[in-house]
Design a protein around this motif. Sequence first.
Motif, PDB file in Angstrom:
ATOM      1  N   LEU A 137      -6.759   6.892  -5.765  1.00 26.04           N
ATOM      2  CA  LEU A 137      -6.109   8.534  -4.923  1.00 26.04           C
ATOM      3  C   LEU A 137      -5.110   8.457  -3.534  1.00 26.04           C
ATOM      4  O   LEU A 137      -4.168   8.118  -2.967  1.00 26.04           O
ATOM      5  CB  LEU A 137      -6.907   9.908  -4.920  1.00 26.04           C
ATOM      6  N   ALA A 138      -6.198   6.973  -2.406  1.00 23.33           N
ATOM      7  CA  ALA A 138      -5.661   6.334  -0.963  1.00 23.33           C
ATOM      8  C   ALA A 138      -5.027   5.670  -2.017  1.00 23.33           C
ATOM      9  O   ALA A 138      -3.802   5.491  -0.932  1.00 23.33           O
ATOM     10  CB  ALA A 138      -6.413   5.585  -0.962  1.00 23.33           C
ATOM     11  N   ILE A 139      -4.767   5.053  -3.169  1.00 27.67           N
ATOM     12  CA  ILE A 139      -3.024   3.875  -2.492  1.00 27.67           C
ATOM     13  C   ILE A 139      -2.146   4.936  -2.923  1.00 27.67           C
ATOM     14  O   ILE A 139      -0.931   4.616  -3.047  1.00 27.67           O
ATOM     15  CB  ILE A 139      -2.834   2.886  -3.956  1.00 27.67           C
ATOM     16  N   ARG A 164      -1.078   8.155  -1.799  1.00 26.70           N
ATOM     17  CA  ARG A 164      -1.022   8.513  -1.340  1.00 26.70           C
ATOM     18  C   ARG A 164      -0.137   6.877   0.325  1.00 26.70           C
ATOM     19  O   ARG A 164       0.213   8.070   2.005  1.00 26.70           O
ATOM     20  CB  ARG A 164      -1.884   9.202   0.554  1.00 26.70           C
ATOM     21  N   ARG A 165       0.180   5.925  -0.257  1.00 28.93           N
ATOM     22  CA  ARG A 165       0.662   4.943   0.871  1.00 28.93           C
ATOM     23  C   ARG A 165       1.692   5.207   0.619  1.00 28.93           C
ATOM     24  O   ARG A 165       2.151   5.127  -0.317  1.00 28.93           O
ATOM     25  CB  ARG A 165      -0.136   3.270   0.313  1.00 28.93           C
ATOM     26  N   PRO A 166       2.693   4.643   1.450  1.00 25.98           N
ATOM     27  CA  PRO A 166       4.150   4.714   1.684  1.00 25.98           C
ATOM     28  C   PRO A 166       3.936   3.918   0.562  1.00 25.98           C
ATOM     29  O   PRO A 166       3.726   2.919   0.302  1.00 25.98           O
ATOM     30  CB  PRO A 166       4.819   4.118   2.960  1.00 25.98           C
ATOM     31  N   SER A 167       5.963   3.997  -0.021  1.00 26.63           N
ATOM     32  CA  SER A 167       6.268   3.086  -1.087  1.00 26.63           C
ATOM     33  C   SER A 167       6.402   1.568  -0.656  1.00 26.63           C
ATOM     34  O   SER A 167       6.470   0.951  -1.786  1.00 26.63           O
ATOM     35  CB  SER A 167       7.329   4.156  -1.984  1.00 26.63           C
ATOM     36  N   ARG A 224       1.239  -1.711  -3.502  1.00 24.93           N
ATOM     37  CA  ARG A 224       0.580  -1.134  -3.705  1.00 24.93           C
ATOM     38  C   ARG A 224       1.078  -0.501  -5.756  1.00 24.93           C
ATOM     39  O   ARG A 224       0.602  -0.173  -6.395  1.00 24.93           O
ATOM     40  CB  ARG A 224       2.437  -0.071  -3.787  1.00 24.93           C
ATOM     41  N   ALA A 225       2.012  -2.360  -5.790  1.00 26.17           N
ATOM     42  CA  ALA A 225       2.400  -1.840  -7.572  1.00 26.17           C
ATOM     43  C   ALA A 225       1.435  -2.673  -8.404  1.00 26.17           C
ATOM     44  O   ALA A 225       1.056  -2.296  -9.324  1.00 26.17           O
ATOM     45  CB  ALA A 225       3.537  -3.175  -7.768  1.00 26.17           C
ATOM     46  N   PRO A 226       0.601  -3.773  -7.561  1.00 27.56           N
ATOM     47  CA  PRO A 226      -0.340  -4.366  -8.489  1.00 27.56           C
ATOM     48  C   PRO A 226      -1.884  -3.256  -8.214  1.00 27.56           C
ATOM     49  O   PRO A 226      -2.757  -3.407  -9.464  1.00 27.56           O
ATOM     50  CB  PRO A 226      -1.191  -5.388  -7.925  1.00 27.56           C
ATOM     51  N   ALA A 227      -1.340  -2.414  -7.072  1.00 24.77           N
ATOM     52  CA  ALA A 227      -2.965  -1.645  -7.174  1.00 24.77           C
ATOM     53  C   ALA A 227      -2.994  -0.568  -8.290  1.00 24.77           C
ATOM     54  O   ALA A 227      -3.794  -0.558  -8.771  1.00 24.77           O
ATOM     55  CB  ALA A 227      -3.229  -1.083  -6.005  1.00 24.77           C
ATOM     56  N   LEU A 266     -10.327  -6.117  -7.751  1.00 28.08           N
ATOM     57  CA  LEU A 266      -8.709  -5.421  -7.728  1.00 28.08           C
ATOM     58  C   LEU A 266      -8.063  -5.015  -7.147  1.00 28.08           C
ATOM     59  O   LEU A 266      -7.907  -4.207  -5.898  1.00 28.08           O
ATOM     60  CB  LEU A 266      -7.862  -6.139  -8.773  1.00 28.08           C
ATOM     61  N   LEU A 267      -8.984  -3.191  -7.570  1.00 29.14           N
ATOM     62  CA  LEU A 267      -8.426  -2.064  -7.344  1.00 29.14           C
ATOM     63  C   LEU A 267      -8.923  -2.059  -5.875  1.00 29.14           C
ATOM     64  O   LEU A 267      -8.483  -1.932  -4.287  1.00 29.14           O
ATOM     65  CB  LEU A 267      -9.001  -0.990  -7.602  1.00 29.14           C
TER      66      LEU A 267
END
Length: 98
Positions: A31-33, A35-38, A43-46, A81-82
């Motif tokens: 959920l934290a990832i 909420r991060r900006p695009s 972001r993509a690997p997470a 990884l996450l």
Amino acid sequence: HNHFLQVGAEMGIPGLLAYAGVWVALGGRALAILRRPSHFPYRAPALGAAAGLAAYFVYGIGDAVALGARAGFVLWLFAGLLVALTVPQDEASLPPHA
């Protein structure tokens, strides 16, 4: 049976509680990832790792992969990884975005 029953049978109630806590923490990281900006560079690997964990979780509801089995390392690989990709960082230490 599912993965929660498998862990409960192998490790007892304390192990089951710890395992459930790991899933709750990983859900919070996912959920934290979101909420991060695009433009966040990882972001993509997470999100890919989070999707892999979601697939593992859904599969584990119907059938269990024992934690010590050969395929069990996939859970810990995606979890690591996450967590590594969602560790809070200074904005100054992030690579510039376009």
